[in-house]
Motif scaffolding. Structure first.
Motif, PDB file in Angstrom:
ATOM      1  N   PRO A   1       0.459  -1.503   0.046  1.00  0.00           N
ATOM      2  CA  PRO A   1      -0.072   0.651  -0.164  1.00  0.00           C
ATOM      3  C   PRO A   1       0.814   0.805   0.230  1.00  0.00           C
ATOM      4  CG  PRO A   1      -0.131  -1.416   2.528  1.00  0.00           C
ATOM      5  CD  PRO A   1       0.412  -2.107   1.427  1.00  0.00           C
ATOM      6  N   THR A   2       0.413   2.497  -0.824  1.00  0.00           N
ATOM      7  CA  THR A   2       1.234   3.859  -0.333  1.00  0.00           C
ATOM      8  C   THR A   2       1.159   4.155   0.890  1.00  0.00           C
ATOM      9  OG1 THR A   2      -1.038   4.182  -1.061  1.00  0.00           O
ATOM     10  CG2 THR A   2       0.283   3.905  -3.194  1.00  0.00           C
ATOM     11  N   ASP A   3       0.327   3.841   1.518  1.00  0.00           N
ATOM     12  CA  ASP A   3      -0.516   4.172   3.225  1.00  0.00           C
ATOM     13  C   ASP A   3       0.249   3.559   4.847  1.00  0.00           C
ATOM     14  OD1 ASP A   3      -1.153   7.492   4.604  1.00  0.00           O
ATOM     15  OD2 ASP A   3       0.802   6.263   5.157  1.00  0.00           O
ATOM     16  N   GLU A   4       0.275   3.257   5.448  1.00  0.00           N
ATOM     17  CA  GLU A   4       0.034   1.988   5.907  1.00  0.00           C
ATOM     18  C   GLU A   4      -1.357   2.162   6.892  1.00  0.00           C
ATOM     19  OE1 GLU A   4       3.405   3.647   5.775  1.00  0.00           O
ATOM     20  OE2 GLU A   4       4.017   0.881   5.024  1.00  0.00           O
ATOM     21  N   SER A   5      -1.926   1.296   6.902  1.00  0.00           N
ATOM     22  CA  SER A   5      -3.021   1.549   7.791  1.00  0.00           C
ATOM     23  C   SER A   5      -3.274   1.464   9.326  1.00  0.00           C
ATOM     24  CB  SER A   5      -4.672   0.662   7.196  1.00  0.00           C
ATOM     25  OG  SER A   5      -3.575  -0.710   7.402  1.00  0.00           O
ATOM     26  N   ALA A   6      -3.342   1.965  10.301  1.00  0.00           N
ATOM     27  CA  ALA A   6      -3.170   1.263  11.291  1.00  0.00           C
ATOM     28  C   ALA A   6      -3.365   0.069  11.885  1.00  0.00           C
ATOM     29  CB  ALA A   6      -4.386   2.542  12.135  1.00  0.00           C
ATOM     30  N   GLU A   7      -4.472  -0.648  10.929  1.00  0.00           N
ATOM     31  CA  GLU A   7      -4.407  -1.833  11.665  1.00  0.00           C
ATOM     32  C   GLU A   7      -3.103  -3.083  11.061  1.00  0.00           C
ATOM     33  OE1 GLU A   7      -6.883  -0.078   9.899  1.00  0.00           O
ATOM     34  OE2 GLU A   7      -8.162  -0.409  10.904  1.00  0.00           O
ATOM     35  N   ALA A   8      -2.744  -2.262   9.660  1.00  0.00           N
ATOM     36  CA  ALA A   8      -1.178  -3.318   9.666  1.00  0.00           C
ATOM     37  C   ALA A   8       0.325  -2.473  10.295  1.00  0.00           C
ATOM     38  CB  ALA A   8      -1.044  -2.706   7.783  1.00  0.00           C
ATOM     39  N   VAL A   9      -0.273  -1.417  10.288  1.00  0.00           N
ATOM     40  CA  VAL A   9       1.319  -1.655  11.747  1.00  0.00           C
ATOM     41  C   VAL A   9       0.678  -2.293  13.319  1.00  0.00           C
ATOM     42  CG1 VAL A   9       1.374   1.030  13.352  1.00  0.00           C
ATOM     43  CG2 VAL A   9       1.047   1.156  11.045  1.00  0.00           C
ATOM     44  N   LEU A  10      -0.345  -2.265  13.515  1.00  0.00           N
ATOM     45  CA  LEU A  10      -0.856  -2.768  14.732  1.00  0.00           C
ATOM     46  C   LEU A  10      -0.400  -4.244  14.588  1.00  0.00           C
ATOM     47  CD1 LEU A  10      -4.109  -1.207  16.028  1.00  0.00           C
ATOM     48  CD2 LEU A  10      -1.799  -0.503  16.589  1.00  0.00           C
ATOM     49  N   ALA A  11      -1.098  -5.009  13.716  1.00  0.00           N
ATOM     50  CA  ALA A  11      -0.703  -6.278  12.824  1.00  0.00           C
ATOM     51  C   ALA A  11       0.865  -6.298  13.019  1.00  0.00           C
ATOM     52  CB  ALA A  11      -1.060  -7.041  12.234  1.00  0.00           C
ATOM     53  N   GLN A  12       1.394  -5.635  12.453  1.00  0.00           N
ATOM     54  CA  GLN A  12       2.923  -6.260  12.396  1.00  0.00           C
ATOM     55  C   GLN A  12       3.824  -5.934  13.808  1.00  0.00           C
ATOM     56  OE1 GLN A  12       4.067  -3.701   9.188  1.00  0.00           O
ATOM     57  NE2 GLN A  12       3.263  -4.453   7.556  1.00  0.00           N
ATOM     58  N   GLY A  13       2.964  -4.718  14.538  1.00  0.00           N
ATOM     59  CA  GLY A  13       3.993  -4.386  15.996  1.00  0.00           C
ATOM     60  C   GLY A  13       3.940  -5.897  16.256  1.00  0.00           C
ATOM     61  N   ARG A  14       2.377  -6.239  16.733  1.00  0.00           N
ATOM     62  CA  ARG A  14       2.013  -7.328  17.569  1.00  0.00           C
ATOM     63  C   ARG A  14       2.835  -8.951  17.662  1.00  0.00           C
ATOM     64  NH1 ARG A  14      -4.127  -5.277  16.876  1.00  0.00           N
ATOM     65  NH2 ARG A  14      -4.284  -3.578  18.990  1.00  0.00           N
ATOM     66  N   SER A  15       3.106  -8.973  16.077  1.00  0.00           N
ATOM     67  CA  SER A  15       3.586 -10.071  15.270  1.00  0.00           C
ATOM     68  C   SER A  15       5.430  -9.831  15.739  1.00  0.00           C
ATOM     69  CB  SER A  15       3.919 -10.280  14.224  1.00  0.00           C
ATOM     70  OG  SER A  15       4.847 -10.380  13.542  1.00  0.00           O
ATOM     71  N   PHE A  16       6.025  -8.617  15.687  1.00  0.00           N
ATOM     72  CA  PHE A  16       7.457  -8.771  16.344  1.00  0.00           C
ATOM     73  C   PHE A  16       7.126  -9.143  17.592  1.00  0.00           C
ATOM     74  CE2 PHE A  16       9.745  -5.499  18.649  1.00  0.00           C
ATOM     75  CZ  PHE A  16      11.656  -5.908  17.875  1.00  0.00           C
ATOM     76  N   LEU A  17       6.682  -8.404  19.075  1.00  0.00           N
ATOM     77  CA  LEU A  17       6.694  -8.735  19.709  1.00  0.00           C
ATOM     78  C   LEU A  17       5.957 -10.326  20.601  1.00  0.00           C
ATOM     79  CD1 LEU A  17       4.631  -5.204  21.174  1.00  0.00           C
ATOM     80  CD2 LEU A  17       6.937  -5.424  20.885  1.00  0.00           C
TER      81      LEU A  17
END
Length: 403
Positions: A242-258
């Motif tokens: 996507p051209t811009d990150e959505s809040a859902e995508a950022v939260l999903a990636q961050g939780r996967s990282f954690l």
């Protein structure tokens, strides 16, 4: 007399009639039956002759096929022996080539080290005689010769390892470094480093290491196909990104990282590195909380989700894979990862402060707008300002209105 002649004639006539009847019967019945029997016997004989001929032909064909099979089997055995002999010659030629190059590099490296020692002694003598220029020149030449000798000796030892790698992969289009690691008893990370060095210095030729350092190819077409697949996958990822990150995508990636860092953290025994990971998890959780409260600002974490978190995960996996390995190289890798983790934490803290500053500016702008609207409505004034600015002290008139 006449009676005798009459009887005689009667007997002759009867005999002729009988013979005629017999001839007629033979002609009408026996002859056709004999002819039919003859034809049937001839047909049987002809069929028997055909069967015998066909059987003979089949036997001849079978014998011919058996001879052909034997000739083919013999040809296959000869070809197999020739292929085995050619393979043995190829392996022997490769072994001789590696041995020759190993010997050449070893002898040359030893000679270079000997020259370096001679030059070093000469430079030391010049230094003792206070001939500084000669000492410096000799020292530089000795150092260069020593470095060259060490490199050549390392090339010599690399020849033996390279031959071992190629011998294990004979007949393969490629193999994973995990499989090669089981054969060599070397960690995958060290094996990847060694293969990269051997390929870079052309000790290993005709092999290619994939971009992720996980697969070693021995076939050029297979390696080119792999590169084409990687390019195609990269183009698809670019189209799908996507051209811009959505809040859902950022939260999903961050939780996967954690989740992944929590698993890796359990394998880290070093107290300092463990603490850095815990600190990083806390900062990332704070950033995720900020995104959850400010979903419109998710695009400000583009660099975090696209680079910082994936790269940090890769470094942590590398740390856990080499931490238990003895040796100076493994210790240096762990120290470098420890250092960069501290740097990443500082960068994440700076990012958190930046986001909070943006939030503070937004809050300040909203407060200013609210105050302006209240003033326009006449809901604020000097008395209200004074009352609002005075600190509240219980029991003091003007604070609670009761005194």
């Amino acid at each position: 007399m006449s009676e005798n002649n009459s009887g005689k004639n009667f007997n002759q006539d009867d005999l002729g009639a009988i013979l005629n009847d017999a001839a007629h019967v033979f002609k009408e019945s026996v002859a056709p039956a004999l002819a039919q029997a003859g034809r049937e016997v001839g047909s049987v004989l002809e069929k028997t002759a055909r069967d015998i001929s066909a059987q003979q032909q089949a036997q001849n064909a079978q014998r011919q096929a058996e001879r052909e099979r034997q000739r083919a089997a013999m040809a296959e055995q000869i070809a197999a022996r020739q292929a085995k002999a050619a393979e043995q010659r190829r392996l022997a030629a490769r072994h001789n080539s590696f041995v020759g190059r190993q010997l050449a590099y070893g002898v040359t490296g030893a000679f270079a080290c000997f020259i370096a020692m001679s030059l070093g002694i000469s430079a030391l003598g010049s230094l003792l005689m206070l001939e500084l220029v000669s000492a410096v020149i000799g020292g530089v030449m000795a150092g260069a010769a020593l470095l060259l000798g060490i490199h050549l000796i390392r090339m010599s030892s690399g020849m033996r390892r390279a031959e071992s790698y190629l011998k294990f992969m004979d007949g393969w289009v490629g193999c994973t470094l995990a499989e090669l690691s089981q054969h060599t008893r070397l960690p995958v990370s060290r094996l990847a480093e060694d293969l990269s060095w051997l390929i870079k210095h052309r000790v290993l030729t005709g092999v290619w290491l994939d971009l992720d350092g996980e697969i070693l190819f021995t076939d050029a077409s297979a390696y080119q196909e792999y590169l084409a697949q990687r390019r195609g996958a990269a183009k698809q990822d670019e189209k799908a990104a996507p051209t811009d990150e959505s809040a859902e995508a950022v939260l999903a990636q961050g939780r996967s990282f954690l989740r992944q860092t929590a698993q890796l953290r359990t394998m880290i025994e070093d107290v300092q590195v463990h603490a850095r990971v815990v600190q990083m998890e806390q900062i990332v959780q704070n950033l995720l909380d900020w995104v959850q409260e400010n979903p419109g600002g998710a695009s400000k974490l583009r660099r975090l989700t696209r680079y910082y978190l994936p790269t940090t995960l890769k470094l942590l996996r590398t740390y856990t894979s080499v931490d238990d390995n003895p040796g100076e190289k493994a210790r240096q890798i762990c120290q470098e990862i420890d250092r960069i983790l501290d740097t990443v934490n500082q960068a994440l803290l700076q990012l958190q402060d930046t986001l909070l500053e943006d939030t503070a500016l937004d809050v300040s702008a909203e407060i200013s707008a609210l105050e302006s609207m209240l003033a326009q409505e006449g809901l604020t004034g000097p008395s209200l300002d004074m009352a609002g600015s005075a600190p509240y002290v219980p029991g003091v008139k003007g604070n609670d209105g009761r005194l």
